[in-house]
Every structure is written in C-alpha cells, then in structure tokens.
Enzyme design. Sequence first.
Site, PDB file in Angstrom:
ATOM      1  N   ASP A   1       0.866  -1.180   0.000  1.00 15.57           N
ATOM      2  CA  ASP A   1       0.000   0.000   0.000  1.00 15.57           C
ATOM      3  C   ASP A   1       0.898   1.223   0.000  1.00 15.57           C
ATOM      4  OD1 ASP A   1      -2.749  -1.013   0.186  1.00 15.57           O
ATOM      5  OD2 ASP A   1      -1.996  -1.951   2.010  1.00 15.57           O
TER       6      ASP A   1
ATOM      7  N   ASP B   1     -14.139  -6.114  -4.651  1.00 18.80           N
ATOM      8  CA  ASP B   1     -14.204  -6.203  -3.195  1.00 18.80           C
ATOM      9  C   ASP B   1     -15.554  -6.809  -2.833  1.00 18.80           C
ATOM     10  OD1 ASP B   1     -11.756  -4.984  -3.101  1.00 18.80           O
ATOM     11  OD2 ASP B   1     -12.532  -2.986  -2.629  1.00 18.80           O
TER      12      ASP B   1
END
Lengths: 214, 254
Positions: free
Chosen positions: B12, B131
């Site tokens: 990330d 997701d």
Amino acid sequence: MSSKICAVIDYGMGNLHSAHGALQTVAPDTKVVVTSDPEVILKADHVVLPGVGAIRDCMAEIRAQGIDQVVAEVRNSKPLLGICVGLQAMMDSSEENGGVDCMGLFSGQVKFFGNDLVENGEQLKVPHMGWNRVEQVAHPLWSGIADNSRFYFVHSYYVQAADASQVKGRGHYGVDFAAAMGQDNVFAVQFHPEKSHNAGLALLRNFLAWDGQA
Amino acid sequence: MALAKRIIPCLDVDKGRVVKGVNFVGIRDAGDPVEIAKRYNDQGADEITFLDITASHEGRDTTVHMVEAIAEQVFIPLTVGGGIRELEDIRRMLNAGADKVSINSAAVYNPEFVKAASDKFGAQCIVVAIDAKQVADDRWEIFTHGGRKPTGINAVEWAVKMAEYGAGEILLTSMDRDGVKSGFDLGVTRAIADAVNIPVIASGGVGNLDHLVDGVKQGHADAVLAASIFHFGEYTVQQAKEHMAAAGIEMRLD
C-alpha cells in the site's frame, strides 16, 4: 572503440520502459535507444522488436511506419530479437482479428488457445499468464540458462511453427507451442525476458553479446 | 500442467511511500517502495502489486515517479491499482513502467470503462479488482469505499460480466477477511474462479502459509496476494513458495 548501440524499435505499441531498462541493466556499456528512426535502427549493432496488444494494430503500425522494410534489412545484417507480439509479427500470419498477414520471417501460424482448453480434466485459463517452463533447443542465447527454466508469459495466441528446425524453445499449455524461434541472426521469444527475472536478464545479456551466428 | 501458481506481495503506497508498516529486518528506511520491491524480487516474488491510496493529484505524480524507479530495477511484472478512473490514468502508469493496472470502483460506476480500457491497451494489462462481502449463504455482493458501501451487485455475476467486458484477470478481495488473518474466503474465491475463464488472484485474510495453499487447492485461485505476512518478516516469499510446492502446488522455485 565507440560503445555498441542496441535499438529497441518503437512503433507506438505499448511501453518500452521495461525492455529498455532490462537491456541497459545487463549491458551498461551498450547504448540502448528506443527509436522509430530507420537510420538509427539500421546503424545499431543489435535490434529488438517488441510488441503488445492486438496483432492487427501492431501490423498496421509496422507497415504504416515502414518498420517491415527496416526489419527486412536487419534480418540480413545483424542480431534481431523479437519479443511477444514481436515474435508473432515475424510469423506468416495470425488468426487473431479475423486473420492478419504478418512479416513471414519464420514459417507458421499464430493460433488462438481457444475457450475450451482442457488438460487432465482441468479447464485452463486464457490468457496463458504466468511463469512456465521452456524446453531449450541448443542455441547461443540459452547459454548459462538451465534447461526448463521458467519465463513470464502473457498471451492468448500461440505460435505453431511449420518448420521444426526453426523452433529453439518449446512451451506447453494445453497444447505444444513454440516459445522461441530462431533462424540465422534472428531470434524471437513468446515470453517477456524483460519481466522474467534472472533467466530473462541472462537471455538479454546473451543477446547483446551475440554476433548473430547460430 | 507446468504453469506455476503465483505469489504476489502487495504494497500500500501513499505519496510514493509504503504505509501500513513494513518491518523487514535490515531495512532502515522501511517506507521506501523501491527498496521493498527489490527485496521481494530477490526473494522470488512472481509479481508485485502496488495499491496507491494517495488522495491528491500531486501525490499521484510521486507515485508515477516511484513506478518509474521500480521498473528500472525490478524485472518482474508490476501491477498498479488505486485511483485508476480514466484512460489517461492507465496510459500514465503503463508509460511509467507498470505492466498492468487494477481498476476497482471505476468499473462499478462505469463498466464501459473496462471495455474501453481493454480495447485500447489490451486485456493482458487490465485487472479488475472486486471487493466482495458475504451477505447470505452462497451470496456475495460488491462493496465500494473500502467495504462500507453496498452496491447490491452479485459478485460472481459481476466477475463473469467483467471477463466479458475484457478484463484479463480478476483480483478478488474478501472484505470480511481483509486484515483478519483467518484465511481467504474460499467460498467466493472458488465460485468466481470456477465461473470465469481468466486468472483469479485471491486476496484478503492471509495469516499463515497454509492459507495460501488453501487459496489454490480449495479456492481454485491462480495466484495469491498477501501483504502483512511478508511485511513483518514472519515469512519470506521464498518460504511461502517452498511451503506451497511441498503441498503439491506447481511453483517457480528457480
């Protein structure tokens, strides 16, 4: 002696950052240039023809920019490396996009893996994406690379060679296909050496050290 | 079959720095994505994925430079996700040296974007990120905004549609599992992997190496993505690959 020059042919199909970076990394003394200028390409010591995307678009750009004429000259004069769709563009034709005539440096067709590719009862995903083994056929570009090493592939169409003597690497994914082709001073691979870690870098290093003699 | 299953460490990144804490022994500047990417590359990672969580445009310029720096030194495939909303975003990332981009929310809001992206750049570089959250037995739905906003879209049907629209790969994250370390949601992984004819990357929930094995063997995933088990030095990528190979999974070990 001035440093050697490697020309990576830029005909507007995809980013050449990786190919340039990998070649420059393995041969710091070579000047690697990304170019579409025929003069620069014809003066270079080594020439790389990359390619990504649809073959119809690649061949259209190759013809529109006269790259096919340049390649025709290069094939008679200096080491030439085709990568991925660069290899496919060197075959006779491809069945992608409804059928596309290619440059015919090697004999054979480019065919679709198909939507029902099955092996041992398992449905195989298409594109063929990831690290697969290549069974080598003796050639200077495999020097120092263990036979059956894995390289990174990403493609939905594969090369079916018509002349077995031109096959320099064999791959298998549901069907047997040509992972590498070679003839005289031309060598071309379906996988991405610039994305294949140590084995890929070794192949690029061998290419830049190659005099074009098989 | 000789095609290897893949392990993909995920970083990330915010304004060109790795966040969420990375804690390698021996790395002083833990936030340098180039250094971390090189480390994973040396450990035998099959690909690397960057999730850009930068909010501002200025920050995104930094991310582009980061991708350029990594592409010059790491010679395995790189995927960049986060904030990919327009064709221009894709072009910038590919020109910087990314091999694939991952499209998430933009695909939900505008599915035609996936079609346009695939037509322009080729399916091989278009990853659609999904997701998903379980909402009932055998039903998973797409959530956006980090799992907070339901869309009512059936995740399996969505994956099939995205493959038809030209996705080259699906990155499936189970929002119930993300960060929980109890293993992938094998139900949705398997349902999607069996429903589409493109590769599926399983993500979300990896806490140990057996979870990676389960993702492939029970979830039928083609690749497994993990972050924290590698970041905190619990396992190296090489250890993970050896563990999966010992379980009978085809891996790249050379």
